[in-house]
Design a protein around this motif. Structure first.
Motif: not given
Length: 423
Positions: A94-111
Motif C-alpha cells: 500500500k502507498d501508506e507502507d512506502m516512503h521516499i528518503v532523499f540522499a542528500l549526502g552533505t548537501h543542503r536540505e531540499m524544499t
C-alpha cells in the motif's frame, strides 16, 4: 572558423574558433535512447542481475523505502518512480507502507517543492518524503565500524522496512570510482561523521576516477553498506543517461552485481580517446544543475584535467548561480592559499567542504583554470582560479596572455560526463 556552443546554466555560451586547432570535440558515445520508459523499468526489475525478480522478493503487506537523488544529480526520478510505486501496489504494497528518503549526502536540505519536482506530483501526493540531513544526528542509527575506522551511521527511515530500493543514475566519480549503487546509502543517507571519515580516503593515491579495486573510498563504502545490509533486503534500480538527460539503459537487481555490470556500460558511454593532451581545454559541465555551484563544477574540472597538458589552461563554462556551494570550501581556500597547505591541514584534520577545496585547487598544479561564470570575481580569486569572465572570448584571451599562443584545443561540451584518455 566554426561556431561552438556550450551549455551554461539553463542557457548557453558560444564562441567562434579556428577549426584546425581543435583536436577533438569530446562527447558521450552515441547509443540508442529508451523509447518506452515504463516497459524498460519493468523489464529491469523482472529480469534483474544477480537476484530473483521483484515479484519473488516483494510480498503483500510489506514496507518499502525508496532512496532518490537530490537536485545535484540528474536522475529523472519522476519518470521511473510512478512505475515502481504502481508496480509495488500490484504486488500488494500500500502507498501508506512506502516512503521516499532523499540522499542528500552533505548537501543542503531540499524544499518540499524540490521533492515534488524530483519524483512527480502523483508520487509526492501519495508517499511520505524525508530529507536525509547528515547533521541531524538523531536521525541516524549505528551499524558498527568498518575495518578502516569509518563509523557507520545510516538514516533511520531506511531501517524499519522490509526492502530498501536504491534508485539513481551512474556516472564516473573523481575519487569513489563511480556514482550509483552503494552511494545511495553511503554517503547519500549517512551521517556527517560517516561521510567525513570515508571521504578522508580521497587523499590516498589509489582513490580515483573509474577505479574500484584497491580504491579505499569505494571499498570502505562497500564495507559500510554491507554492515547496514546484514539481514536486510536491498534492491538496486540504476539508470545511465546521455548528455541530453535521456535514458540509455536501466539496471536492476543485486546492489553489488547489477552496479558492476552498469559500470562497464558507463565506461562505454562516457569514455573517450583523445590524440594527445592539448594546450587548452574548454569544458562545460553540461548546464544546470551540474554547474549550479563550484562544489558540483569540480567534477567537470577533474575530467578536463585528463585532456590538458602540464602547464596548459582550462576554461570552465559554469554559471555557478548558487556560488561556491560551501562556506567551508571558500574559507579553506582563502585562509590557506595553496593546494599544498590545504592538503597538509586535511591530513591533520579532515573536514567536509575543505576536502572540496583540495579537490578544486590540486588540479591547478597541472594547469591554469579560468571561469566563464556568474561567480563573484573576488570569490573566484580566493579559490585560486586564474580569472573569471563573462565570455569565453575574454577567458581565451587571458589564457593566451599567460600560457602563450594556443596551438591545440580539446572541447568538452558534456564535461561532467565525458572522461578523456590518451591511448
Amino acid at each position: 572558423m566554426k561556431k561552438y556552443e556550450f551549455a551554461y546554466g539553463k542557457g548557453k555560451k558560444e564562441i567562434e574558433l579556428d577549426e584546425s586547432l581543435v583536436l577533438k570535440e569530446v562527447r558521450t558515445n552515441d547509443f540508442e535512447t529508451i523509447k518506452d520508459i515504463p516497459y524498460e523499468v519493468l523489464e529491469a526489475i523482472y529480469h534483474p542481475i544477480g537476484c530473483a525478480p521483484i515479484n519473488e522478493i516483494v510480498k503483500p503487506g510489506q514496507k518499502i523505502a525508496f532512496i532518490c537523488n537530490d537536485p545535484t544529480r540528474v536522475a529523472n526520478s519522476y519518470d521511473f518512480m510512478p512505475v515502481l510505486v504502481n508496480e509495488m501496489n500490484k504486488l500488494g504494497v500500500k502507498d501508506e507502507d512506502m516512503h521516499i528518503v532523499f540522499a542528500l549526502g552533505t548537501h543542503r536540505e531540499m524544499t518540499h517543492e524540490e521533492m515534488v519536482q524530483a519524483v512527480g506530483e502523483n508520487v509526492a501526493s501519495r508517499l511520505r518524503m524525508y530529507n536525509s540531513v547528515s547533521t541531524n544526528q538523531e536521525d541516524f542509527k549505528y551499524f558498527g565500524t568498518t575495518s578502516r575506522g569509518t563509523p557507520v551511521w545510516i538514516n533511520r527511515h531506511l531501517c524499519d522496512v522490509d526492502h530498501v530500493i536504491l534508485t539513481g543514475t551512474i556516472v564516473h566519480h573523481y575519487f569513489s570510482g563511480y556514482g550509483g549503487g552503494r552511494k545511495a546509502i553511503l554517503p547519500g543517507c549517512a551521517a556527517m561523521e560517516t561521510v567525513r571519515v570515508n571521504h578522508s580516503f580521497m587523499l590516498d593515491p589509489h582513490a580515483g576516477l573509474g577505479k574500484t579495486e584497491g580504491n579505499p573510498c569505494y571499498e570502505d563504502q562497500m564495507e559500510g553498506v554491507a554492515l547496514f545490509a546484514k539481514g536486510r533486503s536491498l534492491f538496486l534500480f540504476n539508470a545511465v543517461l546521455n548528455a541530453k538527460h535521456q535514458f540509455l539503459k536501466m539496471f536492476a537487481g543485486d546492489y553489488v552485481k547489477a552496479h558492476q555490470v552498469a559500470c562497464k556500460f558507463v565506461d562505454e558511454v562516457y569514455g573517450s580517446v583523445i590524440p594527445k593532451e592539448a594546450d587548452l581545454v574548454i569544458a562545460s559541465c553540461g548546464g544546470w544543475p551540474k554547474d549550479i555551484n563550484v562544489y558540483q563544477m569540480q567534477k567537470t574540472m577533474d575530467n578536463a584535467a585528463c585532456a590538458v597538458r602540464k602547464g596548459g589552461a582550462v576554461i570552465m563554462v559554469a554559471e555557478c548561480v548558487e556560488g561556491s556551494g560551501s562556506a567551508v570550501l571558500e574559507q579553506a581556500c582563502r585562509r590557506l592559499g595553496s593546494p599544498q597547505a590545504i592538503r597538509a591541514e586535511l591530513e591533520k584534520d579532515f573536514r567536509i567542504g575543505a576536502n572540496k577545496a583540495y579537490a578544486v585547487t590540486r588540479l591547478m598544479e597541472k594547469a591554469k583554470y579560468y571561469l566563464v561564470t556568474k561567480l563573484d570575481r573576488d570569490m573566484a580569486r580566493d579559490m585560486l582560479f586564474s580569472g573569471a569572465f563573462d565570455t569565453i572570448e575574454e577567458a581565451l584571451a587571458a589564457a593566451e596572455s599567460e600560457i602563450g599562443k594556443v596551438e591545440s584545443m580539446i572541447l568538452m561540451p558534456e564535461g561532467s560526463l565525458t572522461v578523456p584518455r590518451v591511448e
